[in-house]
Scaffold this motif. Structure first.
Motif, PDB file in Angstrom:
ATOM      1  N   LYS A  47       0.691  -4.580  10.742  1.00 51.60           N
ATOM      2  CA  LYS A  47       1.384  -5.828  10.418  1.00 51.60           C
ATOM      3  C   LYS A  47       0.703  -6.553   9.252  1.00 51.60           C
ATOM      4  O   LYS A  47       1.353  -7.229   8.457  1.00 51.60           O
ATOM      5  N   VAL A  86       7.019  -2.937  14.672  1.00 56.42           N
ATOM      6  CA  VAL A  86       5.823  -3.421  13.977  1.00 56.42           C
ATOM      7  C   VAL A  86       6.243  -4.278  12.789  1.00 56.42           C
ATOM      8  O   VAL A  86       5.699  -5.344  12.525  1.00 56.42           O
ATOM      9  N   ILE A  87       7.241  -3.801  12.048  1.00 55.28           N
ATOM     10  CA  ILE A  87       7.812  -4.563  10.938  1.00 55.28           C
ATOM     11  C   ILE A  87       9.321  -4.543  11.108  1.00 55.28           C
ATOM     12  O   ILE A  87       9.906  -3.475  11.330  1.00 55.28           O
ATOM     13  N   TYR A  89       7.690  -3.348  21.211  1.00 61.13           N
ATOM     14  CA  TYR A  89       6.481  -3.780  20.510  1.00 61.13           C
ATOM     15  C   TYR A  89       5.990  -2.688  19.567  1.00 61.13           C
ATOM     16  O   TYR A  89       5.499  -2.963  18.471  1.00 61.13           O
ATOM     17  N   ALA A 128       3.829   2.327   8.665  1.00 61.04           N
ATOM     18  CA  ALA A 128       4.122   1.524   9.849  1.00 61.04           C
ATOM     19  C   ALA A 128       5.544   1.776  10.334  1.00 61.04           C
ATOM     20  O   ALA A 128       6.468   1.934   9.526  1.00 61.04           O
ATOM     21  N   ILE A 170      -1.690  -1.876  15.692  1.00 57.11           N
ATOM     22  CA  ILE A 170      -0.451  -2.572  15.333  1.00 57.11           C
ATOM     23  C   ILE A 170      -0.754  -3.812  14.508  1.00 57.11           C
ATOM     24  O   ILE A 170      -0.064  -4.109  13.520  1.00 57.11           O
ATOM     25  N   GLN A 171      -1.794  -4.540  14.867  1.00 56.60           N
ATOM     26  CA  GLN A 171      -2.186  -5.718  14.079  1.00 56.60           C
ATOM     27  C   GLN A 171      -2.529  -5.327  12.647  1.00 56.60           C
ATOM     28  O   GLN A 171      -2.173  -6.030  11.692  1.00 56.60           O
TER      29      GLN A 171
END
Length: 465
Positions: free
Chosen positions: A101, A307-308, A303, A166, A97-98
């Motif tokens: 992002k 993500v975006i 969460y 994403a 996820i990081q």
């Protein structure tokens, strides 16, 4: 296509400090007809990216002189037309996820599943460099019409997000065009040739949700007379849009989270999971963070789908677009009803621009369809809009019961469906007028005291065509 033109061979950069992984990825991509270069660390990768500008970069998360997220961010600044995918450790969803992002196109987990890798690579190579540049000349509105700064900013954000895989959470008021935004992301991305499946999560009965989303095997429950794919598998290779995702019950949220994370679904009555290749977009007009705080929506699912976040502006914040949208809607309505298009008077335009549109673009459509049926000589005046003091007035026909012989449906005791009740009255009156005129619509419209166009509109709206 010129048969003499040389074929462009795609290229990819593989960044990993483990020689075995680099070799595996090199062999896989070479068999796909892709030229490869490798780098064991971030500094070497940056140098090769500047020298060769590959069509794709695959990078491990942990590198000797940095990490994959650092490289993703560097690529976003120095080589923005190069999609980059991150290879993460098994089960490391936070790292994935990081990376998304930070701007990664997608991710793949170790041990690398080669079929999943091939899907990822093929999707990345479909991206057109010309379409990815922020400096692309012109601003093709596509489905998102308007010239205001707000809609131009939204179109620019959509173009960027279309490059990624994403998950995107689309927030905005009811009627503001969230599904249109989701469809545009799909059409501008590498999955445009795949299906776009939109589902209203609040419209599916809770007892049928698992079957609707994941499918079922024949005989798995009473009524399961055939195998069913379900929405996830129907969207395979494309995009699944979960509208009003806040309406999902908590039990279904758990199963949805697993399906998104594992990229696989288990149909009802089946013991095996089936892999799916989809991009998930979601939306709601509700305040999801508040629902998470209240315990009505799972934090881990929020969460994962958020993500975006992309915010769609309400129509009242882009009043400069109202006239353009109104004319576009009137053209569409005229085509649907096979009549001449109507025009708006200056007073009508001024009244529309002065209205706040609590129902946004959807309300604008309803107002104009309604005015279209009432106007004379294909000209919509301010009075035809019937906006009143910020509220629409009810549409009434001069004579819904022309012979005073049609028996009206009994008004039910207690709670009632007013809209359904009024529709039943209209259907009775229209049916009687059509029968009396032997289905001559022009004569029936005259008998009802409404225009031919208004009758066409009502027949379509009431499903009587």
């Amino acid at each position: 296509m010129d048969p003499q033109a040389p074929m462009t061979i795609p290229s990819a950069l593989i960044v990993d400090d483990e020689p075995d992984i680099r070799e595996l990825l090199e062999i896989t991509l070479s068999r796909m007809g892709i030229q490869t270069q490798t780098a064991p660390d971030v500094s070497t990768a940056k140098k090769l990216l500047q020298e060769t500008a590959p069509q794709l970069c695959l990078t491990d998360m942990n590198l000797p002189d940095g990490d994959g997220i650092e490289l993703v961010k560097w690529i976003q600044t120095h080589s923005p037309n190069t999609p980059v995918a991150v290879i993460t450790a098994y089960g490391s969803m936070d790292a994935a996820i990081q990376s998304l992002k930070a701007g990664a196109f997608d991710f793949v987990s170790k041990p690398v599943e080669l079929s999943r890798l091939r899907e990822l690579v093929n999707s990345a190579l479909k991206l057109s460099p010309a379409a990815e540049s922020e400096d692309t000349p012109g601003d093709d509105p596509g489905l998102l019409l308007g010239n205001s700064s707000e809609i131009k900013r939204l179109r620019n954000q959509v173009r960027k997000l279309a490059r990624s895989q994403a998950p995107v959470f689309i927030s905005g008021e009811s009627g503001s065009g969230k599904e249109l935004v989701a469809r545009t992301i799909h059409l501008q991305g590498p999955r445009s040739e795949g299906p776009f499946v939109a589902v209203n999560c609040g419209a599916i009965p809770s007892e049928l949700m698992e079957s609707e989303f994941f499918g079922h095997k024949k005989g798995s429950f009473t009524g399961a007379v055939d195998n069913k794919d379900g929405l996830f598998r129907s969207a395979n290779g494309g995009t699944l849009f979960l509208d009003e995702v806040a309406d999902l019950p908590l039990a279904m949220q758990v199963k949805l989270l697993r399906a998104i994370q594992e990229k696989a679904v288990r149909p009802v009555g089946d013991s095996q999971e089936i892999p799916v290749d989809i991009r998930v977009l979601s939306a709601t007009h509700k305040n999801l963070p508040e629902l998470v705080a209240e315990g009505a929506f799972r934090q881990d699912l929020f969460y994962r789908i958020n993500v975006i976040e992309l915010s769609v502006p309400p129509l009242r914040q882009r009043k400069d677009d109202v006239e353009l949208l109104a004319n576009h809607i009137l053209q569409r309505v005229a085509r649907e009803y096979e009549c001449d298009p109507a025009t708006l008077t200056a007073d009508a335009i001024d009244r529309l621009k002065g209205y706040d549109f609590p129902g946004n673009v959807r309300e604008l459509e309803n107002i104009l369809e309604r005015a279209y049926t009432l106007c004379d000589n294909d000209v919509i005046s301010g009075d035809d809009l019937q906006l009143g003091n910020g509220h629409q007035t009810a549409l009434t026909a001069p004579s819904l019961n022309p012979d005073n012989t049609t028996s009206l449906p009994d008004i039910p005791e207690g709670d009632m469906d007013l809209e359904g009740y009024l529709e039943s009255i209209e259907k009775q009156a229209i049916s009687k007028a059509l029968e009396a005129t032997r289905w001559n619509k022009t004569a029936a419209a005259k008998r009802l005291g409404i225009s031919f166009r208004a009758l066409r509109y009502k027949l379509k709206k009431l499903g009587m065509e």
